[in-house]
Design a protein around this motif. Structure first.
Motif, PDB file in Angstrom:
ATOM      1  N   LEU A   1      18.218   0.595 -10.234  1.00 13.47           N
ATOM      2  CA  LEU A   1      17.995   1.921  -9.653  1.00 13.47           C
ATOM      3  C   LEU A   1      18.953   2.164  -8.493  1.00 13.47           C
ATOM      4  O   LEU A   1      19.564   3.237  -8.376  1.00 13.47           O
ATOM      5  CB  LEU A   1      16.544   2.052  -9.183  1.00 13.47           C
TER       6      LEU A   1
ATOM      7  N   ALA B   1      22.459   2.558  -9.909  1.00 15.25           N
ATOM      8  CA  ALA B   1      22.650   3.811 -10.650  1.00 15.25           C
ATOM      9  C   ALA B   1      23.049   4.946  -9.710  1.00 15.25           C
ATOM     10  O   ALA B   1      23.924   5.766 -10.039  1.00 15.25           O
ATOM     11  CB  ALA B   1      21.379   4.163 -11.409  1.00 15.25           C
ATOM     12  N   LYS B   2      22.433   5.010  -8.552  1.00 11.70           N
ATOM     13  CA  LYS B   2      22.764   6.063  -7.583  1.00 11.70           C
ATOM     14  C   LYS B   2      24.212   5.948  -7.135  1.00 11.70           C
ATOM     15  O   LYS B   2      24.915   6.959  -7.017  1.00 11.70           O
ATOM     16  CB  LYS B   2      21.823   5.961  -6.380  1.00 11.70           C
TER      17      LYS B   2
ATOM     18  N   LYS C   1      26.619   7.014 -10.017  1.00 10.10           N
ATOM     19  CA  LYS C   1      26.691   8.466 -10.141  1.00 10.10           C
ATOM     20  C   LYS C   1      27.539   9.067  -9.020  1.00 10.10           C
ATOM     21  O   LYS C   1      28.275  10.039  -9.228  1.00 10.10           O
ATOM     22  CB  LYS C   1      25.285   9.062 -10.138  1.00 10.10           C
TER      23      LYS C   1
ATOM     24  N   LYS D   1      14.899   8.059 -15.219  1.00  7.38           N
ATOM     25  CA  LYS D   1      15.510   9.150 -14.452  1.00  7.38           C
ATOM     26  C   LYS D   1      17.033   8.997 -14.386  1.00  7.38           C
ATOM     27  O   LYS D   1      17.754   9.972 -14.153  1.00  7.38           O
ATOM     28  CB  LYS D   1      14.938   9.180 -13.033  1.00  7.38           C
ATOM     29  N   TYR D   2      17.512   7.783 -14.598  1.00 11.87           N
ATOM     30  CA  TYR D   2      18.940   7.513 -14.461  1.00 11.87           C
ATOM     31  C   TYR D   2      19.599   7.042 -15.756  1.00 11.87           C
ATOM     32  O   TYR D   2      20.790   7.312 -15.967  1.00 11.87           O
ATOM     33  CB  TYR D   2      19.166   6.448 -13.383  1.00 11.87           C
TER      34      TYR D   2
END
Length: 278
Positions: free
Chosen positions: A218, A221-222, A225, A250-251
């Motif tokens: 998680l 992933a941020k 992006k 969500k990702y």
């Protein structure tokens, strides 16, 4: 012959499988009784998915029962080896857990112990007569379902060595390295970094051995992006998914795993049977 201690996990199929009954006494003691009768059988392979210390107990009872029936050679297939992440002493007062499990397994004197994509080189070094199945076939099956213009993502330093071996095996994919920081006392993750300036909208596949709560992926992933990644995909050999899929979905467009730890049912998770990889 084959003894599948988890009847939902049959990586070598059910032909020539050994029948048994398993129950727990009122005092809490597990018990197994082999039903099948043997004639001229001297070698058996035991398969099991280890999710708790009780599962180790079941394995030991089955091992003893087979030895008492005259089986001379026993092989064991434990695709997810327990406590593989506890492979070094980080904080005073903690056990070297992987060695505890390895010592128990070694004491059984198996002909071979097969494990799948171990967390580090420590586990196979501790196990006697260990056979390692790498993740190359697994990742190849994953990449065949994705874009050819794909980047492989190494989530941290621990995954680097293995991901470069995978990339060399596949021969088609660029690797981007990442890193993170972990507080060894609290387990908190911080400081995620992606070592490239621009991913140019390309799809990215994070490759790792274990997904437990998913915090690593998680956080990463941020950052991916933020570096202009396209679709994000996750491939983990051992899917624990202790916190479910809601946040991961969500990702990540798709998540890929095997049935080495448990059987998973989720519309966005593709589970590849380990029997196709052994």
């Amino acid at each position: 012959m084959i003894l599948n201690l988890d009847k939902n996990f049959t990586p070598y199929g059910t032909k020539n499988s050994i029948d048994y009954n398993f129950f727990t006494f009122l005092g809490g003691e597990p018990h197994i009784k082999i039903i099948s009768e043997f004639e001229n059988v001297t070698e058996v392979t035991i398969t099991h998915r280890i999710q708790s210390f009780n599962d180790i107990g079941t394995l030991l009872l089955a091992t003893n029962a087979l030895k008492n029936m005259g089986i001379k050679k026993l092989h064991v297939v434990l695709p997810y080896f327990p406590a593989a992440r506890q492979d070094r002493l980080m904080v005073s007062g903690e056990p070297l857990s992987v060695k505890v499990y390895a010592d128990i397994i070694n004491a059984q004197n198996y002909e071979s112990v097969t494990i799948f994509d171990p967390h580090s080189e420590v586990t196979p070094a501790l196990l006697n007569d260990c056979k390692v199945v790498d993740n190359h076939k697994f990742i190849k099956q994953v990449t065949q379902q994705l874009s050819d213009d794909l980047i492989l993502i190494s989530p941290d330093g621990g995954a680097l060595k293995k991901i470069y071996k995978v990339a060399a095996h596949l021969q088609n994919y660029e690797v981007v390295e990442c890193s993170k920081s972990r507080n060894v006392k609290t387990g908190q993750l911080t400081g995620f970094k992606v070592y490239t300036d621009n991913l140019q909208g390309k799809d990215c596949l994070i490759v790792d051995d274990i997904c437990d709560g998913g915090g690593t992926f998680l956080g990463l992933a941020k950052e991916l992006k933020a570096k202009n990644a396209g679709n994000l995909y996750l491939a983990v050999s051992h899917g624990i998914f202790s916190k479910g899929f809601e946040e991961l979905e969500k990702y990540f467009t798709k998540i890929f795993t095997t049935d080495s730890f448990k059987t998973t049912e989720n519309k966005n998770c593709i589970q590849i049977e380990l029997g196709k990889l052994l």
